[in-house]
Scaffold this motif. Sequence first.
Motif, PDB file in Angstrom:
ATOM      1  N   CYS A 151       0.688  -1.285  -0.093  1.00 28.80           N
ATOM      2  CA  CYS A 151      -0.081   0.094   0.381  1.00 28.80           C
ATOM      3  C   CYS A 151       0.509   0.741   0.132  1.00 28.80           C
ATOM      4  CB  CYS A 151      -0.923  -0.006   1.169  1.00 28.80           C
ATOM      5  SG  CYS A 151      -2.307  -1.105   1.200  1.00 28.80           S
ATOM      6  N   LEU A 152       1.914   0.892   0.825  1.00 27.27           N
ATOM      7  CA  LEU A 152       2.671   2.580   1.171  1.00 27.27           C
ATOM      8  C   LEU A 152       3.664   3.102  -0.529  1.00 27.27           C
ATOM      9  CD1 LEU A 152       5.302   2.177   4.240  1.00 27.27           C
ATOM     10  CD2 LEU A 152       2.856   3.536   3.364  1.00 27.27           C
ATOM     11  N   ALA A 153       4.497   1.349  -1.268  1.00 25.38           N
ATOM     12  CA  ALA A 153       5.016   2.028  -2.210  1.00 25.38           C
ATOM     13  C   ALA A 153       3.725   2.830  -3.393  1.00 25.38           C
ATOM     14  CB  ALA A 153       4.792  -0.435  -2.713  1.00 25.38           C
ATOM     15  N   LEU A 154       2.757   1.878  -3.739  1.00 26.58           N
ATOM     16  CA  LEU A 154       1.209   1.711  -4.553  1.00 26.58           C
ATOM     17  C   LEU A 154       1.085   3.421  -3.794  1.00 26.58           C
ATOM     18  CD1 LEU A 154      -0.566   1.292  -7.251  1.00 26.58           C
ATOM     19  CD2 LEU A 154      -2.245   0.453  -5.220  1.00 26.58           C
ATOM     20  N   GLY A 155       0.949   4.062  -3.002  1.00 25.69           N
ATOM     21  CA  GLY A 155       0.825   5.025  -1.848  1.00 25.69           C
ATOM     22  C   GLY A 155       1.317   6.590  -2.635  1.00 25.69           C
ATOM     23  N   ALA A 156       2.371   6.141  -2.728  1.00 24.68           N
ATOM     24  CA  ALA A 156       4.428   6.749  -2.590  1.00 24.68           C
ATOM     25  C   ALA A 156       3.864   7.287  -4.395  1.00 24.68           C
ATOM     26  CB  ALA A 156       5.509   5.953  -2.870  1.00 24.68           C
ATOM     27  N   VAL A 157       3.691   6.013  -5.022  1.00 25.48           N
ATOM     28  CA  VAL A 157       3.437   6.670  -6.223  1.00 25.48           C
ATOM     29  C   VAL A 157       2.103   7.016  -7.367  1.00 25.48           C
ATOM     30  CG1 VAL A 157       3.077   5.492  -8.773  1.00 25.48           C
ATOM     31  CG2 VAL A 157       4.657   4.310  -7.542  1.00 25.48           C
TER      32      VAL A 157
ATOM     33  N   LEU B 242      -9.586   4.566  -3.018  1.00 28.38           N
ATOM     34  CA  LEU B 242      -9.586   3.806  -3.374  1.00 28.38           C
ATOM     35  C   LEU B 242      -8.757   2.804  -4.404  1.00 28.38           C
ATOM     36  CD1 LEU B 242     -13.428   5.265  -4.643  1.00 28.38           C
ATOM     37  CD2 LEU B 242     -13.175   3.744  -2.973  1.00 28.38           C
ATOM     38  N   LEU B 243      -8.922   3.053  -5.062  1.00 26.83           N
ATOM     39  CA  LEU B 243      -7.306   2.733  -6.191  1.00 26.83           C
ATOM     40  C   LEU B 243      -6.588   1.874  -4.978  1.00 26.83           C
ATOM     41  CD1 LEU B 243      -5.613   5.529  -8.192  1.00 26.83           C
ATOM     42  CD2 LEU B 243      -6.854   3.131  -8.786  1.00 26.83           C
TER      43      LEU B 243
ATOM     44  N   LEU C  89      11.680  16.827 -14.076  1.00 23.38           N
ATOM     45  CA  LEU C  89      10.271  16.340 -12.981  1.00 23.38           C
ATOM     46  C   LEU C  89      10.078  14.658 -13.602  1.00 23.38           C
ATOM     47  CD1 LEU C  89       9.034  16.470 -10.977  1.00 23.38           C
ATOM     48  CD2 LEU C  89       7.000  18.095 -11.809  1.00 23.38           C
ATOM     49  N   GLU C  90       9.722  14.848 -14.847  1.00 23.95           N
ATOM     50  CA  GLU C  90       8.910  13.489 -15.242  1.00 23.95           C
ATOM     51  C   GLU C  90       9.935  12.604 -15.529  1.00 23.95           C
ATOM     52  OE1 GLU C  90       8.312  14.613 -19.816  1.00 23.95           O
ATOM     53  OE2 GLU C  90       6.260  15.368 -19.540  1.00 23.95           O
ATOM     54  N   ARG C  91      11.230  12.573 -16.051  1.00 28.54           N
ATOM     55  CA  ARG C  91      12.256  11.287 -15.529  1.00 28.54           C
ATOM     56  C   ARG C  91      12.232  11.201 -13.498  1.00 28.54           C
ATOM     57  NH1 ARG C  91      17.538  13.859 -17.211  1.00 28.54           N
ATOM     58  NH2 ARG C  91      15.995  13.762 -19.734  1.00 28.54           N
ATOM     59  N   GLY C  92      11.931  11.808 -13.178  1.00 31.42           N
ATOM     60  CA  GLY C  92      12.365  12.096 -11.563  1.00 31.42           C
ATOM     61  C   GLY C  92      10.565  10.613 -11.333  1.00 31.42           C
ATOM     62  N   VAL C  93       9.581  10.805 -12.007  1.00 30.09           N
ATOM     63  CA  VAL C  93       8.160  10.561 -11.602  1.00 30.09           C
ATOM     64  C   VAL C  93       8.664   9.070 -12.537  1.00 30.09           C
ATOM     65  CG1 VAL C  93       6.157  10.213 -12.075  1.00 30.09           C
ATOM     66  CG2 VAL C  93       6.733  12.493 -11.752  1.00 30.09           C
ATOM     67  N   GLN C  94       9.166   9.177 -12.959  1.00 27.55           N
ATOM     68  CA  GLN C  94       9.282   7.872 -14.374  1.00 27.55           C
ATOM     69  C   GLN C  94      10.511   6.743 -13.019  1.00 27.55           C
ATOM     70  OE1 GLN C  94       7.436   6.717 -16.830  1.00 27.55           O
ATOM     71  NE2 GLN C  94       8.490   5.043 -16.402  1.00 27.55           N
ATOM     72  N   THR C  95      11.062   6.987 -12.450  1.00 29.23           N
ATOM     73  CA  THR C  95      12.567   6.742 -11.838  1.00 29.23           C
ATOM     74  C   THR C  95      11.022   5.795 -10.833  1.00 29.23           C
ATOM     75  OG1 THR C  95      13.997   8.536 -12.706  1.00 29.23           O
ATOM     76  CG2 THR C  95      14.160   6.622 -10.623  1.00 29.23           C
ATOM     77  N   LEU C  96      10.851   6.720  -9.950  1.00 34.27           N
ATOM     78  CA  LEU C  96      10.024   6.558  -8.781  1.00 34.27           C
ATOM     79  C   LEU C  96       8.871   5.562  -9.084  1.00 34.27           C
ATOM     80  CD1 LEU C  96      10.065   8.052  -5.544  1.00 34.27           C
ATOM     81  CD2 LEU C  96       7.982   8.038  -6.282  1.00 34.27           C
ATOM     82  N   ARG C  97       8.227   5.734 -10.456  1.00 32.79           N
ATOM     83  CA  ARG C  97       7.402   4.186 -10.594  1.00 32.79           C
ATOM     84  C   ARG C  97       7.793   3.308 -11.047  1.00 32.79           C
ATOM     85  NH1 ARG C  97       5.275   8.172 -15.734  1.00 32.79           N
ATOM     86  NH2 ARG C  97       3.341   8.907 -14.363  1.00 32.79           N
ATOM     87  N   VAL C  98       9.160   3.359 -11.454  1.00 30.93           N
ATOM     88  CA  VAL C  98       9.821   2.090 -11.508  1.00 30.93           C
ATOM     89  C   VAL C  98      10.559   1.443 -10.324  1.00 30.93           C
ATOM     90  CG1 VAL C  98      11.447   1.057 -12.413  1.00 30.93           C
ATOM     91  CG2 VAL C  98      11.114   2.258 -13.967  1.00 30.93           C
ATOM     92  N   LEU C  99      10.892   2.392  -9.090  1.00 28.88           N
ATOM     93  CA  LEU C  99      11.416   1.506  -7.540  1.00 28.88           C
ATOM     94  C   LEU C  99       9.896   0.720  -7.208  1.00 28.88           C
ATOM     95  CD1 LEU C  99      13.875   2.697  -7.052  1.00 28.88           C
ATOM     96  CD2 LEU C  99      13.034   3.933  -4.833  1.00 28.88           C
TER      97      LEU C  99
ATOM     98  N   SER D 287       7.038  -0.041  -8.938  1.00 26.98           N
ATOM     99  CA  SER D 287       6.844  -1.210  -8.976  1.00 26.98           C
ATOM    100  C   SER D 287       7.719  -2.420  -8.473  1.00 26.98           C
ATOM    101  CB  SER D 287       6.739  -1.513 -10.659  1.00 26.98           C
ATOM    102  OG  SER D 287       6.544  -0.032 -11.330  1.00 26.98           O
ATOM    103  N   LEU D 288       8.790  -1.987  -8.779  1.00 24.18           N
ATOM    104  CA  LEU D 288      10.605  -3.590  -8.350  1.00 24.18           C
ATOM    105  C   LEU D 288       9.496  -3.419  -6.755  1.00 24.18           C
ATOM    106  CD1 LEU D 288      13.403  -2.113  -9.773  1.00 24.18           C
ATOM    107  CD2 LEU D 288      12.356  -4.268  -9.885  1.00 24.18           C
ATOM    108  N   ILE D 289       9.336  -2.551  -5.824  1.00 20.41           N
ATOM    109  CA  ILE D 289       8.999  -3.099  -4.668  1.00 20.41           C
ATOM    110  C   ILE D 289       7.842  -3.494  -4.505  1.00 20.41           C
ATOM    111  CG2 ILE D 289       8.153  -2.209  -2.139  1.00 20.41           C
ATOM    112  CD1 ILE D 289       9.921   0.002  -2.551  1.00 20.41           C
ATOM    113  N   LEU D 290       6.814  -3.512  -5.285  1.00 20.57           N
ATOM    114  CA  LEU D 290       5.321  -3.841  -6.013  1.00 20.57           C
ATOM    115  C   LEU D 290       5.680  -5.700  -5.995  1.00 20.57           C
ATOM    116  CD1 LEU D 290       2.558  -1.823  -7.082  1.00 20.57           C
ATOM    117  CD2 LEU D 290       2.515  -2.817  -4.605  1.00 20.57           C
ATOM    118  N   ILE D 291       6.944  -5.350  -6.741  1.00 24.62           N
ATOM    119  CA  ILE D 291       7.242  -7.193  -7.576  1.00 24.62           C
ATOM    120  C   ILE D 291       7.493  -7.765  -6.123  1.00 24.62           C
ATOM    121  CG2 ILE D 291       8.715  -8.528  -9.250  1.00 24.62           C
ATOM    122  CD1 ILE D 291       7.808  -6.364 -11.117  1.00 24.62           C
TER     123      ILE D 291
END
Lengths: 282, 222
Positions: free
Chosen positions: A30-36, A253-254, A155-165, A167-171
Motif C-alpha cells: 500500500c505504501l509503495a502504490l500510495g507513493a507512486v 479507492l485505488l 521532473l518526468e524522469r524523476g517521476v518515472q524513476t519513482l514509478r519503476v522503483l 513497481s520493483l517494491i510491489l513485485i
Amino acid sequence: MAGNSQILPRNSVAGPALGAVTATMCFLACLALGAVLSVNKAAHNWLTQATGAVTIQITDTENLTARDQLQAVERVLKRTRGIKTYEIIPEEKLIGLLEPWLGTGNVTADLPIPVMLDVSLNKEQRFNENGLRIELSAVAPGAKLDTHGRWRQNLERGVQTLRVLASLILILVTIATATVIIFATRAGLGTNKQTVEVLHLIGARDKFISRQFERQFLTLSLLSCAIGYVAAASIFHLLFTLMTDMEDMQFYLLLLSVPVLSILMTWLIIRNFVIRTLAKAL
Amino acid sequence: MIRFENVSLRYDNNTDVLQDINFELKPGSFHFLTGSSGAGKTSLLKLIFLAGKPSGGKVFLFNQDSARLPRAALPEIRRRIGVVFQEFRLLDHLTIYENVSLPLRVCNIKETQYRSNILELMNWVGLGDRINAFPTTLSGGEQQRAAIARAVVGRPNVIIADEPTGNVDTEIGMRLMRLFAELNKQGTTILIATHDKQLWEGSPYPRLHLEQGSLVPTYGEY
C-alpha cells in the motif's frame, strides 16, 4: 451445528505469524502504490502549471536595449494564437528573485537585468512554440522563449524513476508474499495430513478439501489485509493533512486494490497449490 | 460387487504382502476376513477402500477395474464404501456429531437435510447423549460406535470394518456384531476383518482366511 463448523482445526493452517506477515506485506505494498499515486498526482499538478505558462526573457543586444525590443515582442504576443494573457514582471520582483543569490541591496544599478514576461497559455487553443520562437527572433534578437522544457523533462524522469522503483517494491512484496503463502500452505497440508486422508477416504473431492484450506487462509488474509490497508491509509491521511489538494476518495479507492488483489492472489495460490498437491495423493 | 483377480501386493522394500488373491463379494453378502496379525488383512482392505493400488492382478469395485478409475471417479466409489478403521480415525477437533456427519458434509448436503437422521443414528448406536462430546473424551467402545455410525451414515453399499471389536470388551463386541448383522439384513454388503476367533466361531457367515498373504481354504466350516 456442523454445517458451518471448520473441518480443519482452527489455526492449523494459517496462524497468527502468517497473519502478521500478510498484514506487513499489504502495508508495504500500500505504501509503495500510495507513493507512486501521490507523486504522480503532484507531478501532474506541477506539469499542468508548467505547461500552462511560458516565460520570455529579453536581454540587451549590441544595438537594442531590452526595453527597445519589448514593444515588438508585445505585438507578436498579441497576435499569436494560443496565448491568453501576458504580464511584464516588475523589476523590483526580479531583483527580489536575485537577492537570495546576491544578497539584499547588492543588486547594483549597472547590473543588466533582463525584461521578463510571464505568458499564460490558452489550453483550448493550439500553441505553436516554434512559430513564436521564430517570430520573436525576427523582431527581437534579444528575446528568448523558455518553455521550462528541461525542468519538465527532469521532473518526468524523476517521476518515472519513482514509478519503476515502486513497481520493483510491489513485485518483490508480491513474490515474498506468494512464497510465504506457499510455505504456509505446505506446512498446513503437512499438519493436517491425517485429516486430509480421512476426508479423502470418506469420499471428499479435492475441491472440497481445498475449500477448507482456502476458508482458513482467506479469513486470515481478510483481517490481515484490512489491518495493513488501514495502517497505510492512516499514514497517507496524516501526510495529506500537510499537503493541500492531494487527498481525495479516488486515492483511497485505488489503494484498496492492494488488499483486494492480495486476497485474490492468496486464494488463487492456495487453490492451485492444494489441488496440485492433493492430486498426487491416492 | 467386489472382485479380486490374482491380486498381489508388494511393498517398496520387496516384501510380498499379498499373493494371488482371488475372491468375490456378492451384493448383500456378509464375510469375515480372518488371519493372524500381519497376515495382510489391513493391506487387503486398503485395496478395497482405494487407499492403495495392487502390484499385480485386478481389483474390481462395482464392476469397474480400480486401476483404470480416473482420479475424479474415486470419491464416488469411496462414498459407496463405508470404512470402520482399526484405529477409528475420528477427527479429535470435531464433536462426535460433526464426525458422524462428515460423509454427508463432503457430499455438500445441507445440515437441515440430515440432522434428524444423524440424531436417530446416534441413538441407534447408543451415543444419543454424547453428540457434543469430543472423541478423546469417549471410551474405546464409544469411539468404535461413533466410527461405525460415520461409516454407515451415507448409506453405503459396502461396509468394511478392520478389527471392529479389537478395542472393546466381549459384550460390546457382540452388540457391534448385532449392529453389523442388522445392516446386512437391510442389504448392505459387509466384510469384517478380525483375528478374534470368538467373533466368527459359530457364526453363519463365510470366512476368507489369510495366511502369510495368501487366501487359504476354510473347508467344512459352512
